[in-house]
Design an enzyme around this catalytic site. Sequence first.
Site, PDB file in Angstrom:
ATOM      1  N   GLY A   1     -18.194-102.921  95.157  1.00  0.00           N
ATOM      2  CA  GLY A   1     -17.685-103.117  96.519  1.00  0.00           C
ATOM      3  C   GLY A   1     -16.719-104.275  96.560  1.00  0.00           C
ATOM      4  O   GLY A   1     -16.222-104.713  95.525  1.00  0.00           O
ATOM      5  N   ASN A   2     -16.439-104.763  97.747  1.00  0.00           N
ATOM      6  CA  ASN A   2     -15.560-105.933  97.870  1.00  0.00           C
ATOM      7  C   ASN A   2     -16.003-106.777  99.059  1.00  0.00           C
ATOM      8  O   ASN A   2     -16.952-106.433  99.753  1.00  0.00           O
ATOM      9  CB  ASN A   2     -14.101-105.483  97.983  1.00  0.00           C
ATOM     10  CG  ASN A   2     -13.884-104.578  99.177  1.00  0.00           C
ATOM     11  OD1 ASN A   2     -14.033-104.998 100.321  1.00  0.00           O
ATOM     12  ND2 ASN A   2     -13.566-103.317  98.925  1.00  0.00           N
ATOM     13  N   ARG A   3     -15.296-107.869  99.287  1.00  0.00           N
ATOM     14  CA  ARG A   3     -15.762-108.870 100.256  1.00  0.00           C
ATOM     15  C   ARG A   3     -15.317-108.621 101.691  1.00  0.00           C
ATOM     16  O   ARG A   3     -15.533-109.467 102.552  1.00  0.00           O
ATOM     17  CB  ARG A   3     -15.249-110.251  99.848  1.00  0.00           C
ATOM     18  CG  ARG A   3     -15.770-110.747  98.538  1.00  0.00           C
ATOM     19  CD  ARG A   3     -15.175-112.126  98.260  1.00  0.00           C
ATOM     20  NE  ARG A   3     -15.276-112.465  96.861  1.00  0.00           N
ATOM     21  CZ  ARG A   3     -16.360-112.991  96.305  1.00  0.00           C
ATOM     22  NH1 ARG A   3     -17.422-113.215  97.034  1.00  0.00           N
ATOM     23  NH2 ARG A   3     -16.367-113.264  95.028  1.00  0.00           N
TER      24      ARG A   3
ATOM     25  N   ALA B   1     -10.734-101.960 103.401  1.00  0.00           N
ATOM     26  CA  ALA B   1     -10.467-102.351 102.020  1.00  0.00           C
ATOM     27  C   ALA B   1     -11.141-101.295 101.145  1.00  0.00           C
ATOM     28  O   ALA B   1     -12.306-101.440 100.770  1.00  0.00           O
ATOM     29  CB  ALA B   1     -11.034-103.731 101.752  1.00  0.00           C
TER      30      ALA B   1
END
Length: 423
Positions: free
Chosen positions: A208-210, A279
């Site tokens: 995943g990402n932030r 995102a």
Amino acid sequence: MHLSGKTVALCVTGSIAAYKAVEVARLLKKAGARVLPVMTASAAKFVGDVTFSGITGERVASDMWDPSWKGEMHIELAQAADVIAIVPATADTLARLAQGRADDLTTALVLSARGPVLCAPAMHPRMWEHPATQANVLTLLQQGRVELFGPVMGEVASGERGVGRMAEPEDIVVRLARAVGPGDLRGRHVVVSAGPTHEAWDPVRFLGNRSSGKMGHLVAARAFIRGAKVTLVSGPVALPAPSGVHRISVESAREMQIELLRALGDDLLSADALVMAAAVADYRPQITHHEKIKTSRATSLDPSGANVSDTIPSTALPMVLLAENPDILAGIGEARARGKGTRPVLVGFALETGNDETIVEYARKKRAEKRVDFVVANHANESIGKDETRVWLVSEETVDAFPVMDKARVADLILDELVRRLG
Ligand code: CTP
């Protein structure tokens, strides 16, 4: 919120939900509105007028025949109010409004309204369901002069559940903001994506990402206040769904793609605009394991406490082979170009690292490659998880640089540009 500088006549009628009107008054004041409180005699049985005058800083109007009030009370209030809110609206109030009565201040005020009127009904579910109440509601809807918001399903004062509970104060305030807002997206359907995507590796782990989803959620919230119908497709975030917005929650990029294409329709014409703030993960594990992957460390623990992973032969370490995710926005941009259409207006985001020139250059490239109308470019370290950011709006013709501002302001900037392009 678009409520700053606006005047709201807040009419409180006699229901136990009158105590929630106090919170509505407080939230309106916090949003910068002037609140003119009006109370019926039965409302005063539930809440004291001092509460409303204390919160609003205004004199409470209740008796149309008050000799100390110089002039025509209902006309003066109607003249001053940008919007009239009846919070809560009882079954009796709805009946009297449907009949066009004017024998108390609230009903006379509604008849003299020069702007929108919003009613938030509250009553026992059996009163709401009664054919007489439903006939009054129908009459009011047919007349088209009063907007009804609620009641909603939930627990009512008696402890029973049903449709009769007043809508929540925060939601009422958002409706009021929409009622006095610019309305420049009225009749438009805006689709927004937000948040990260989670690409499952096994039942407990993911790539995943932030991204927090803040920007996308703000764009959705503001678009609703500006009059749009809004569909928000969001990856996993810790944010509540914005009031009035239809939020669809997804996990992975491929789920997000399915839901976005569904919202845009086969010919992409079910929406006027797509704001792609998500995102989206570019890669996913090639294989999603159905059982949790066990670590080899448990069986090869070094009693000295040394970093055992260094001692495990690399062939024994789990490997994550990646597969490429679809570029959702590029696919939609290509489909729109194929159809030679200009709708939906497509807005991309570019979250980059590097100096200002590189960021703008990447954004330019992304705009052209994904065939979108404009890209909102920003610095990863100036934006992720923050309430403020600094953006560039990059279109084919122009690059507009903006100073650091609140993300809610940025959302409005994006929507301003959208409105301009929608004509
Ligand atoms: N995007 C998308 N599908 C992807 C990746 C990105 O729709 N698989 C969209 C994003 O929502 C955003 C825009 O494309 O609006 C740019 O995303 P970004 O992650 O900045 O760029 P990438 O195209 O992924 O390129 P890179 O990661 O190399 O910067």
